[in-house]
Design a protein around this motif. Sequence first.
Motif, PDB file in Angstrom:
ATOM      1  N   ASP A 206       0.823  -1.213   0.000  1.00  0.00           N
ATOM      2  CA  ASP A 206       0.000   0.000   0.000  1.00  0.00           C
ATOM      3  C   ASP A 206       0.854   1.260   0.000  1.00  0.00           C
ATOM      4  O   ASP A 206       0.589   2.208  -0.739  1.00  0.00           O
ATOM      5  N   VAL A 207       1.897   1.283   0.843  1.00  0.00           N
ATOM      6  CA  VAL A 207       2.768   2.460   0.907  1.00  0.00           C
ATOM      7  C   VAL A 207       3.504   2.649  -0.419  1.00  0.00           C
ATOM      8  O   VAL A 207       3.670   3.780  -0.892  1.00  0.00           O
ATOM      9  N   SER A 208       3.910   1.545  -1.035  1.00  0.00           N
ATOM     10  CA  SER A 208       4.620   1.630  -2.317  1.00  0.00           C
ATOM     11  C   SER A 208       3.712   2.196  -3.414  1.00  0.00           C
ATOM     12  O   SER A 208       4.169   2.959  -4.270  1.00  0.00           O
ATOM     13  N   LEU A 209       2.427   1.829  -3.382  1.00  0.00           N
ATOM     14  CA  LEU A 209       1.476   2.401  -4.343  1.00  0.00           C
ATOM     15  C   LEU A 209       1.396   3.916  -4.201  1.00  0.00           C
ATOM     16  O   LEU A 209       1.399   4.650  -5.188  1.00  0.00           O
ATOM     17  N   LEU A 210       1.344   4.370  -2.958  1.00  0.00           N
ATOM     18  CA  LEU A 210       1.294   5.810  -2.697  1.00  0.00           C
ATOM     19  C   LEU A 210       2.568   6.497  -3.171  1.00  0.00           C
ATOM     20  O   LEU A 210       2.519   7.556  -3.806  1.00  0.00           O
ATOM     21  N   ILE A 211       3.702   5.910  -2.867  1.00  0.00           N
ATOM     22  CA  ILE A 211       4.990   6.499  -3.246  1.00  0.00           C
ATOM     23  C   ILE A 211       5.113   6.589  -4.761  1.00  0.00           C
ATOM     24  O   ILE A 211       5.493   7.630  -5.313  1.00  0.00           O
TER      25      ILE A 211
END
Length: 387
Positions: A206-211
């Motif tokens: 999820d964090v990687s998608l945001l980044i």
Amino acid sequence: KQYPIALRLATKFNDSKENKHASDILRLIGDIHLVSGDKLSALQQFDKACIINPKDIKAWVSRGLILNDGTQDKQFQSVLLKFIRGNSSSSLTPENQSNSTTGLQIVNSKADTSLSVEEMAMSSFRQAKQVAEANPAILSSDPSIGPIIVACNIYMAEILWRSSKMKASAECLDSALKLNPKHPKALRLRAVVNAALGSVKDSIKDVSLLINHLLVEEEQFGLQAAAPEAAHVVNQKSNPAAMLQRSSTSLRLKGVDGKAKKTMIVIDHFSSQLCPLLFMRALLLLRQYGRKPHSSVSKSIPGGQLSSAWEDFEEITERQPNCAPEVWYWFAVTSQALGKLDEADVLYTRAITGGLPSHMTKHVLLQRFLLRSFLKRHLAAMADAIR
């Protein structure tokens, strides 16, 4: 100055059930009270709107938002509870509930005096969600309803998260992301919730998608901000922040200061959003590495967890050299784990000079002592070998 006039005009309209726009008018009156700072009077009007039209999604959400404010402000919470429990005219009563033909279970502020503000806020948001689910056509007929339901799910998820009900919170976030798969707040909160549930891999995803989304946006804004004078710099392959930095420098050298400043604003704007996410992902990667030391390859991130975390820390410190000392501390820990001992020594020093908490400072002093002792022995051994 215009609020009293607007309020007088709105209250002139008939708010009876025979008026098909009654709930809209009451909601408007509530909004006027709200923007003028009178949350209690606004709640009273939203209550009336929900009674007259239990299918008014926006009234339920507006009511829920005021109650949700009470979940985060203890002083307002006590005022709110006193108002709800002592002012029956502002509450949804059993009589009102029996008049409903929707089949929905309307929240009862007067009767449910044992309910907490969190529970009442949850009930309001849940009502809005139930109305939307019972009338699927409303999502296509009114484009504003979809984002409202997404927001309802996120607000419920936040309340549940604060109450440590992680599984229920994750379910609400899943519902929100079905309607808007790229919603940044939902993705970020789900990453936090999944980490609490032990699903570190899902959190990293999820964090990687945001980044990745922010990096793409940054590059697009950077290309728009850069002038033709810096095109040769922009077209070079590099990460967006480095590209924009070189673009700004090139523009300043050519005397285009206005566009150089605009480019730097883009860098600062995206760095302020990216760096906390990069830090979060780096810590999750370290946690994942600590759990599975013999399986250092993460499928969601290219390379091993340690190397990927190190790259995230490097990106943060390049974007924000004056970042928090905790970033330098964990950067040092990661470098040490990768065997970059000289670098770790420098990073520990940077962390300690930034003002770490006392318990972390003690650890840094110990690690730095051990590192320097090891490095001295290592250099002495090399000197002996050369002789």
